[in-house]
Design a protein around this motif. Structure first.
Motif, PDB file in Angstrom:
ATOM      1  N   ILE A  34      -3.467   0.186   6.050  1.00  9.14           N
ATOM      2  CA  ILE A  34      -3.221   0.258   4.767  1.00  9.14           C
ATOM      3  C   ILE A  34      -2.652  -0.864   4.206  1.00  9.14           C
ATOM      4  CG2 ILE A  34      -2.695   1.716   2.652  1.00  9.14           C
ATOM      5  CD1 ILE A  34      -3.610   4.071   4.183  1.00  9.14           C
ATOM      6  N   MET A  35      -3.206  -1.806   3.165  1.00  5.63           N
ATOM      7  CA  MET A  35      -2.738  -2.588   2.533  1.00  5.63           C
ATOM      8  C   MET A  35      -2.960  -2.540   1.089  1.00  5.63           C
ATOM      9  SD  MET A  35      -3.667  -6.152   4.832  1.00  5.63           S
ATOM     10  CE  MET A  35      -2.496  -6.945   4.123  1.00  5.63           C
ATOM     11  N   GLY A  36      -1.863  -2.980   0.217  1.00  4.00           N
ATOM     12  CA  GLY A  36      -2.094  -2.778  -1.251  1.00  4.00           C
ATOM     13  C   GLY A  36      -0.748  -3.280  -2.024  1.00  4.00           C
ATOM     14  N   PRO A  37      -0.796  -3.544  -3.065  1.00  5.46           N
ATOM     15  CA  PRO A  37       0.093  -4.223  -4.049  1.00  5.46           C
ATOM     16  C   PRO A  37       1.262  -2.907  -4.062  1.00  5.46           C
ATOM     17  CG  PRO A  37      -1.578  -3.445  -5.628  1.00  5.46           C
ATOM     18  CD  PRO A  37      -1.859  -3.520  -3.949  1.00  5.46           C
ATOM     19  N   ASN A  38       2.818  -3.598  -4.542  1.00  3.00           N
ATOM     20  CA  ASN A  38       3.702  -2.516  -4.782  1.00  3.00           C
ATOM     21  C   ASN A  38       3.265  -1.412  -5.798  1.00  3.00           C
ATOM     22  OD1 ASN A  38       5.576  -3.517  -2.903  1.00  3.00           O
ATOM     23  ND2 ASN A  38       6.183  -5.367  -4.263  1.00  3.00           N
ATOM     24  N   GLY A  39       3.763  -0.199  -5.556  1.00  3.13           N
ATOM     25  CA  GLY A  39       3.283   0.696  -6.631  1.00  3.13           C
ATOM     26  C   GLY A  39       1.896   1.412  -6.421  1.00  3.13           C
ATOM     27  N   GLY A  41       0.876   3.586  -3.902  1.00  6.91           N
ATOM     28  CA  GLY A  41       0.959   4.758  -3.351  1.00  6.91           C
ATOM     29  C   GLY A  41       1.264   4.631  -1.969  1.00  6.91           C
ATOM     30  N   LYS A  42       1.351   3.486  -1.308  1.00  6.00           N
ATOM     31  CA  LYS A  42       1.140   3.730   0.095  1.00  6.00           C
ATOM     32  C   LYS A  42       2.187   4.305   1.081  1.00  6.00           C
ATOM     33  CE  LYS A  42       1.777  -0.942   0.657  1.00  6.00           C
ATOM     34  NZ  LYS A  42       1.987  -1.147  -0.810  1.00  6.00           N
ATOM     35  N   SER A  43       3.395   4.143   0.504  1.00  2.14           N
ATOM     36  CA  SER A  43       4.591   4.910   0.967  1.00  2.14           C
ATOM     37  C   SER A  43       4.667   6.245   0.740  1.00  2.14           C
ATOM     38  CB  SER A  43       5.808   4.099   0.489  1.00  2.14           C
ATOM     39  OG  SER A  43       6.131   2.940   1.321  1.00  2.14           O
ATOM     40  N   THR A  44       4.027   6.645  -0.504  1.00  5.51           N
ATOM     41  CA  THR A  44       3.966   8.012  -1.022  1.00  5.51           C
ATOM     42  C   THR A  44       2.902   8.658  -0.172  1.00  5.51           C
ATOM     43  OG1 THR A  44       4.359   7.443  -3.271  1.00  5.51           O
ATOM     44  CG2 THR A  44       3.093   9.372  -3.038  1.00  5.51           C
ATOM     45  N   LEU A  45       1.943   8.263   0.083  1.00  4.27           N
ATOM     46  CA  LEU A  45       0.842   8.634   0.867  1.00  4.27           C
ATOM     47  C   LEU A  45       1.670   9.377   2.539  1.00  4.27           C
ATOM     48  CD1 LEU A  45      -1.807   9.743   2.035  1.00  4.27           C
ATOM     49  CD2 LEU A  45      -2.170   7.162   2.774  1.00  4.27           C
ATOM     50  N   SER A  46       2.553   8.423   2.963  1.00  5.40           N
ATOM     51  CA  SER A  46       3.296   8.671   4.200  1.00  5.40           C
ATOM     52  C   SER A  46       4.191   9.746   4.042  1.00  5.40           C
ATOM     53  CB  SER A  46       3.956   7.316   4.880  1.00  5.40           C
ATOM     54  OG  SER A  46       5.003   7.147   3.932  1.00  5.40           O
ATOM     55  N   LYS A  47       5.074   9.716   3.027  1.00  5.05           N
ATOM     56  CA  LYS A  47       5.869  10.702   2.898  1.00  5.05           C
ATOM     57  C   LYS A  47       5.163  12.124   2.371  1.00  5.05           C
ATOM     58  CE  LYS A  47       9.086   7.545   0.805  1.00  5.05           C
ATOM     59  NZ  LYS A  47      10.013   7.001  -0.297  1.00  5.05           N
ATOM     60  N   VAL A  48       4.059  12.276   1.737  1.00  8.47           N
ATOM     61  CA  VAL A  48       3.273  13.286   1.293  1.00  8.47           C
ATOM     62  C   VAL A  48       2.995  14.190   2.812  1.00  8.47           C
ATOM     63  CG1 VAL A  48       1.286  14.445   0.372  1.00  8.47           C
ATOM     64  CG2 VAL A  48       2.655  12.813  -0.891  1.00  8.47           C
ATOM     65  N   GLU A 221      -4.030   1.865  -7.138  1.00  4.21           N
ATOM     66  CA  GLU A 221      -3.727   2.825  -8.173  1.00  4.21           C
ATOM     67  C   GLU A 221      -3.884   4.306  -7.403  1.00  4.21           C
ATOM     68  OE1 GLU A 221      -5.903   1.940 -11.566  1.00  4.21           O
ATOM     69  OE2 GLU A 221      -4.432   0.345 -12.111  1.00  4.21           O
ATOM     70  N   GLY A 222      -3.536   4.467  -6.223  1.00  2.11           N
ATOM     71  CA  GLY A 222      -3.460   5.870  -5.812  1.00  2.11           C
ATOM     72  C   GLY A 222      -4.736   6.426  -4.809  1.00  2.11           C
ATOM     73  N   LYS A 223      -5.468   5.471  -4.786  1.00  2.00           N
ATOM     74  CA  LYS A 223      -6.780   5.790  -3.887  1.00  2.00           C
ATOM     75  C   LYS A 223      -7.309   4.497  -2.833  1.00  2.00           C
ATOM     76  CE  LYS A 223      -8.945   6.545  -7.598  1.00  2.00           C
ATOM     77  NZ  LYS A 223     -10.109   7.029  -8.527  1.00  2.00           N
ATOM     78  N   ILE A 224      -7.955   4.832  -1.901  1.00  2.00           N
ATOM     79  CA  ILE A 224      -8.631   3.768  -1.182  1.00  2.00           C
ATOM     80  C   ILE A 224      -9.567   3.433  -1.957  1.00  2.00           C
ATOM     81  CG2 ILE A 224      -9.634   3.271   1.073  1.00  2.00           C
ATOM     82  CD1 ILE A 224      -6.823   3.871   1.463  1.00  2.00           C
TER      83      ILE A 224
END
Length: 250
Positions: A34-39, A41-48, A221-224
């Motif tokens: 998974i790649m994407g700019p800062n903010g 939601g990448k790390s949020t996904l892992s934590k959830v 923005e929080g989605k793939i």
């Protein structure tokens, strides 16, 4: 087929929506990035997925081989077979690496059974040798005073000892020099097998030159919003993320 399947996942923190209707299917035997700019939601996904209590799941599901993991405690999620390698591993003074990993393994043993010391240390030393870790590290406190590379090697050591079914690597390349990146990647690649799925979260193609993914997903923005093969990572490296905005709007 065995998989880590995420459907319509939405989550927020302190009233702010971070993940919104996210869908992802990670089959056993595959490595996805998974790649994407800062903010995004990448790390949020892992934590959830790991059960972090600060995040509120408002919709959707995340299942390991058909078993729902959302709503479970982190230790229950771990026992289901999910492992999260942190972007910023915490220091635990007073708890040695050897005792920490041994306790984690013991917690997974059936009642009345114990980890056998001889077998444990034999396997531990083999894994440390593969990662280029000095065996003296077994007596050092977990991550205390470690360099960035040493912390990441320690995360991969834990992962290889616990033998999870699904691994999430949250920006494992962060803070690594080229030698440490190569050694950590060797440890990850040695864990690739038909029974295990690996999800690599990263900003840069550099890591994916060593851990070559089967699929690359772009998070926005929080989605793939876009998926492709390893060539997509190279395109992101050369063009950045601004063009994704146009793709999403189209």
């Amino acid at each position: 087929m065995s998989s880590l399947k995420i459907e319509n996942l939405s989550a927020s923190i302190e009233g702010k929506v971070i993940l919104e209707n996210l869908n992802l299917d990670l089959p056993a035997g595959e490595v996805h990035a998974i790649m994407g700019p800062n903010g995004s939601g990448k790390s949020t996904l892992s934590k959830v997925l790991a059960g972090h209590p600060d995040y509120l799941v408002t919709e959707g599901s995340a299942k390991i081989d058909g078993t729902e993991l959302l709503g479970l405690a982190p230790d229950e999620i771990s026992r289901l077979g999910l492992f999260l390698a942190f972007q910023y591993p915490i220091e635990v003074p007073g708890v040695s690496i050897a005792n920490f990993i041994r306790s984690a393994l013991q917690a997974r043993m059936p009642a009345g059974e114990n980890v056998k010391a001889v077998d444990y240390y034999k396997k531990l030393y083999e894994k440390m040798d593969e990662l280029g870790m000095d065996r003296k590290f077994t007596s050092r406190s977990l991550n205390a005073g470690f360099s960035g590379g040493e912390k990441k090697r320690c995360e991969i050591l834990q992962m290889s000892m616990l033998d999870p079914r699904y691994c999430i690597l949250d920006e494992t390349d962060s803070g690594l020099d080229i030698d440490a990146l190569r050694e950590v990647s060797v440890g990850v690649n040695q864990m690739r097998c038909s029974e295990r799925g690996i999800l690599v979260i990263t900003h840069y193609q550099r890591l994916l030159e060593y851990i070559v993914p089967d699929k690359v997903h772009v998070m926005w923005e929080g989605k793939i919003v876009l998926s492709g093969d390893k060539e997509l990572a190279a395109e992101l490296e050369s063009k950045g993320y601004d063009w994704i905005r146009a793709e999403v709007a189209a």
